[in-house]
Design a protein around this motif. Structure first.
Motif, PDB file in Angstrom:
ATOM      1  N   GLN A  73       0.836  -1.203   0.000  1.00 19.82           N
ATOM      2  CA  GLN A  73       0.000   0.000   0.000  1.00 19.82           C
ATOM      3  C   GLN A  73       0.866   1.246   0.000  1.00 19.82           C
ATOM      4  N   VAL A  74       0.388   2.242  -0.739  1.00 18.12           N
ATOM      5  CA  VAL A  74       1.024   3.546  -0.790  1.00 18.12           C
ATOM      6  C   VAL A  74      -0.020   4.566  -0.353  1.00 18.12           C
ATOM      7  N   GLY A  75       0.366   5.502   0.485  1.00 16.98           N
ATOM      8  CA  GLY A  75      -0.625   6.449   0.974  1.00 16.98           C
ATOM      9  C   GLY A  75      -0.036   7.798   1.281  1.00 16.98           C
TER      10      GLY A  75
ATOM     11  N   GLU B 276       6.053   2.877  -9.747  1.00 17.10           N
ATOM     12  CA  GLU B 276       5.980   1.662 -10.564  1.00 17.10           C
ATOM     13  C   GLU B 276       4.904   0.699 -10.085  1.00 17.10           C
ATOM     14  N   PHE B 277       4.436   0.840  -8.830  1.00 20.00           N
ATOM     15  CA  PHE B 277       3.459  -0.090  -8.284  1.00 20.00           C
ATOM     16  C   PHE B 277       2.016   0.390  -8.472  1.00 20.00           C
ATOM     17  N   VAL B 278       1.829   1.657  -8.850  1.00 18.91           N
ATOM     18  CA  VAL B 278       0.484   2.225  -8.956  1.00 18.91           C
ATOM     19  C   VAL B 278      -0.053   2.034 -10.361  1.00 18.91           C
ATOM     20  N   GLU B 279      -1.306   1.572 -10.463  1.00 20.06           N
ATOM     21  CA  GLU B 279      -1.944   1.353 -11.765  1.00 20.06           C
ATOM     22  C   GLU B 279      -3.290   2.053 -11.786  1.00 20.06           C
ATOM     23  N   ILE B 280      -3.710   2.418 -13.017  1.00 21.19           N
ATOM     24  CA  ILE B 280      -5.047   2.983 -13.197  1.00 21.19           C
ATOM     25  C   ILE B 280      -6.094   1.950 -12.772  1.00 21.19           C
TER      26      ILE B 280
ATOM     27  N   LYS C 197      -5.049   5.397   1.111  1.00 17.67           N
ATOM     28  CA  LYS C 197      -4.105   4.345   0.757  1.00 17.67           C
ATOM     29  C   LYS C 197      -4.493   3.758  -0.588  1.00 17.67           C
ATOM     30  N   ILE C 198      -3.465   3.486  -1.400  1.00 12.70           N
ATOM     31  CA  ILE C 198      -3.679   2.873  -2.712  1.00 12.70           C
ATOM     32  C   ILE C 198      -3.208   1.430  -2.650  1.00 12.70           C
ATOM     33  N   SER C 199      -4.050   0.518  -3.105  1.00 14.86           N
ATOM     34  CA  SER C 199      -3.669  -0.895  -3.163  1.00 14.86           C
ATOM     35  C   SER C 199      -2.755  -1.116  -4.360  1.00 14.86           C
ATOM     36  N   CYS C 200      -1.555  -1.583  -4.099  1.00 14.74           N
ATOM     37  CA  CYS C 200      -0.567  -1.775  -5.165  1.00 14.74           C
ATOM     38  C   CYS C 200      -0.134  -3.232  -5.240  1.00 14.74           C
ATOM     39  N   GLY C 201      -1.099  -4.128  -5.244  1.00 14.27           N
ATOM     40  CA  GLY C 201      -0.763  -5.538  -5.324  1.00 14.27           C
ATOM     41  C   GLY C 201      -0.252  -6.057  -3.991  1.00 14.27           C
ATOM     42  N   SER C 202       0.522  -7.105  -4.040  1.00 15.12           N
ATOM     43  CA  SER C 202       1.050  -7.720  -2.822  1.00 15.12           C
ATOM     44  C   SER C 202       2.430  -8.299  -3.100  1.00 15.12           C
TER      45      SER C 202
END
Length: 774
Positions: free
Chosen positions: A437-439, A680-684, A746-751
């Motif tokens: 997560q990125v926030g 690099e982890f954030v997607e539309i 928070k943005i979900s950026c995979g795991s």
């Protein structure tokens, strides 16, 4: 005698207090110099008293065997003497030197983490102050006073529970300077009076309070009282009374605050003061009752179960239990009852401590990583290593000990358990996916907004449109409200704050005084021309014809009379009766009369005759021209209106220079500031979770719509911490979210696995921080 040149002698200044609990006799030894206290059973005390400076170890062992019928050797007595010597209980130069220099304080070193949880700041001796207060407060210890205070406390709790809905609060309501000052002042007063209640109770029962001061306990500022002397009380009820006194008096203060709130007018400053103090007091009561940290609840429980140092003994019991589990011989000298207490307290206190450490570590981690990125993560790891160096070292020392290695290597059960643990560690570190997560902190904005701003002194309107989402759109227009011909434009609002607006609705009209004046004049002229046409086309009225005929008849009669008068004057002049001038005067009157008759007859003929077509046509052409002029002016007037380009609600009206603000609040947009480390982890269309401070228990969800450089929209979303902004749209159907609310998203950026996240953080540090330094 072993390592002793001569038999050791017990110090004469040690103070002894006998206590009996549950039929078992205990003795408390107090060192009056170091103010350290030691609890011993009767056999141990009997043994220590035998060290009189003359008796050797063999004789001491024999006397002990005769007294208690227990087998003890001279070597065991010698080792026991060594232990007692470490406590400086024997007379001699060593004890005097160690105590005077204070070196005994450094013998038991604690880990950095333990020292961080318990930091003594300053202290003073309160003996003189307590001697002054004791006579003034002695009546509070009488039975009738205690009963009255108990009734008062019960009434306070009953009132608080009956009005609990008034005392509930949102933590964000306390984010003001006044509330923070009141909370700090309330905490200070409650804590100081709480500790003085302990001290006065100890003094009342004959104890000595040698130290009061401040300390940091679990990162919180506390006021403390050294009540160690209460351990010398023979009666358990007295020791419990000293511990209970602080909480008891704190409940009295709580009840005072509740009744103060109840009798004052709601909304006043004094009422708010009592309200805050009551809530602070209630939360402090819950905190003090917690037996899992070393506050009143812990000491009360420790005294109640009759196990001093309950926490340290419980964790020592845990270490012995682990040794026994892996097959290492470890003797636990405790009754079954104490073992059960140790087990339960070990489990509960262990869980509480781990949760507390996890929460603090997470807060520190978020702060360091959010502000320092990869370098913050490295700093966090270093900080963890420094803080937990002691526990990690002790754990490694325990595992690397010869007896533990032998037990783990040569016992099949331990081998299986070790393999399971290794597999579990591999699974936790390398297999179990951990959400990435990125926030960052955000400000809530409507998905679209339309603002109309008047720049004072410039006579200019600014019309600004911002539309977010997938197709972000910005548009700005300006309207000048003054001209070179000294005309003035006026803005007339057609909506009110809170109105629902549909795209295309008229918000305001812009009117010019020049257009308004010309339109008014043109309409007046049109009415006049239409009146003339109506008059020309209307048939003559009988009354008007009759009046005209009467006028003609009257004029004809007047002419006839003047003609007779003129004929008579001619005859008189011929006879020289009247002069020529009188004759001429009568002739003039006759001519005037005839003219009036002709005019009256002309008017009568005009009334009776139909209108002329040419005259009506001229009037009609003038009317058509005037109507065209009015249509042009009306078109000019209709063209000067402001319509809404979006659906929304009027959220602001006449706020300083802002005249209107239309916001589309059915959906909201947030801009999450991030660094390029996480880009690099954030997607539309990635999921976004938002929490705002106004509704801390609610979570709002949305999706990422755009990734942009913060510099692209710096005027709108300024954030010096990040180089990129992640825009996300969230549904707001219940309209709980309002423009300007703050929160954290928070943005979900995979795991990734735990090991993978660690590697990512290190790579981020190397890629960004190292190269920027280089």
């Amino acid at each position: 005698m072993g390592n002793w040149e001569q038999p050791p002698k017990l110090r004469d200044d040690l103070v002894v207090s006998e206590q009996e609990t549950d039929g078992q006799k205990f003795l408390i030894l107090k060192d009056p110099i170091t103010y350290r206290y030691f609890r011993m059973r009767e056999p141990e005390y009997f043994l220590i008293r035998l060290f009189d400076g003359q008796t050797d170890c063999e004789t001491i062992a024999q006397r002990f065997r005769d007294k208690f019928n227990l087998n003890i050797s001279a070597e065991a007595v010698d080792k026991f003497a060594d232990k007692i010597d470490e406590l400086f209980f024997f007379e001699g130069g060593k004890a005097e030197y160690e105590i005077s220099s204070g070196r005994y304080l450094s013998r038991t070193r604690k880990s950095l983490f333990s020292r961080m949880l318990f930091v003594k700041l300053s202290a003073f001796n309160p003996d003189k102050l307590l001697n002054f207060l004791m006579p003034l407060t002695r009546f509070l210890f009488r039975p009738w006073a205690i009963i009255l205070m108990m009734l008062f406390i019960f009434a306070g709790f009953f009132t608080y529970s009956a009005n609990f809905h008034h005392f509930k609060f949102d933590p964000t309501e306390l984010y003001s300077v006044t509330s923070i000052i009141i909370i700090i002042a309330s905490l200070a007063v409650i804590i100081i009076l709480h500790e003085f209640a302990h001290a006065l109770t100890c003094k009342f029962h004959g104890g000595q309070v040698r130290e009061m001061g401040f300390l940091l306990l679990y990162f919180q500022l506390c006021f403390f009282t050294n009540l160690s002397d209460s351990w010398m009380f023979k009666r358990k009820s007295q020791r419990l009374a000293v511990i209970w006194a602080g909480i008891f008096f704190q409940m009295v203060l709580f009840a005072i605050a509740v009744f103060g709130w109840r009798v004052t007018v709601i909304g006043t400053g004094i009422n708010h003061l009592f309200w805050l103090t009551a809530n602070v007091g209630f939360l402090m009561l819950l905190f003090n009752f917690n037996p899992l940290i070393k506050l009143d609840g812990y000491y009360f429980l420790s005294e109640w179960v009759n196990i001093p140092n309950l926490r340290s003994k419980s964790f020592a019991f845990m270490r012995h239990s682990i040794k026994r589990m892996i097959g290492v011989e470890s003797r636990i000298d405790a009754p079954p009852r104490e073992k059960r207490v140790y087990s339960w307290y070990m489990i509960l206190a262990g869980i509480y401590s781990m949760l507390l450490i996890a929460v603090i570590a997470y807060l520190v981690y978020r702060f360091l990583v959010d502000n320092l990125s990869g370098f913050g993560f490295i700093l966090f790891l270093i900080l963890l290593a420094v803080i937990f160096k002691g526990p990690i070292g002790q754990g490694f020392k325990f595992v690397a000990s010869r007896e533990v290695i032998r037990a783990l290597a040569f016992k099949k059960r331990n081998t299986i358990i070790g393999g399971v643990i290794i597999i579990a560690v591999v699974i936790v570190f390398f297999i179990i996916p951990i959400p990435r997560q990125v926030g960052g902190d955000i400000i809530v904005r409507p998905l679209a907004e339309y603002t109309i701003t008047l720049f004072s002194g410039q006579g200019m309107l600014e019309l600004k449109l911002r539309e977010g989402g997938l197709d972000r759109h910005f548009k700005t227009e300006h309207i000048q409200l003054s001209t070179g011909e000294l005309s003035v434009l006026s803005l007339t609002p057609l909506v009110a704050e809170g109105d629902q607006i549909t795209k295309g609705d008229t918000l305001a009209a812009i009117m010019s005084n020049q257009v308004s004046s010309a339109l008014t004049s043109a309409r007046a002229e049109l009415e006049r021309l239409r009146g003339e046409v109506a008059l020309a086309n209307s048939p003559p009225k009988p009354e008007e014809i009759a009046s005209g005929q009467a006028t003609v008849n009257a004029a004809g009669a007047n002419v006839e009379q003047l003609r007779i008068e003129y004929t008579r004057n001619i005859s008189l002049h011929e006879r020289n009766i009247i002069p020529v001038s009188e004759l001429e005067q009568s002739l003039s009157l006759l001519n005037i009369g005839q003219s009036e008759l002709e005019e009256a007859e002309a008017r009568l003929r005009l009334l009776k005759s139909p209108p002329k077509k040419e005259e009506v046509d001229i009037l009609q052409s003038q009317i058509a021209a005037q109507e065209a002029s009015i249509s042009y002016l009306m078109a000019q007037e209709a063209a000067q209106v402001i319509t809404s380009p979006i659906n929304g609600i009027v959220t602001a009206l006449y706020r300083d220079n802002l005249l209107f603000k239309i916001s589309k609040m059915s959906q909201i947009e947030i801009a999450i500031p991030i660094t390029d480390n996480y880009l690099e982890f954030v997607e539309i269309d990635a999921g976004v979770r938002l929490k705002v401070r106004t509704y801390p228990s609610r979570t709002f969800e949305g999706k990422v719509t755009k990734i942009a450089s913060s510099a692209d929209n710096a005027a709108e979303y300024e954030d010096d911490r990040a180089r990129f902004s992640i825009y996300a749209v969230l549904d707001n159907h219940d309209t709980l979210l309002r423009d300007g609310m703050s929160g954290y998203a928070k943005i979900s950026c995979g795991s990734s696995s735990l090991f993978g996240i660690i590697v990512e953080r290190v790579k981020s540090f190397i890629r960004v921080e190292f190269w920027s330094w280089w």
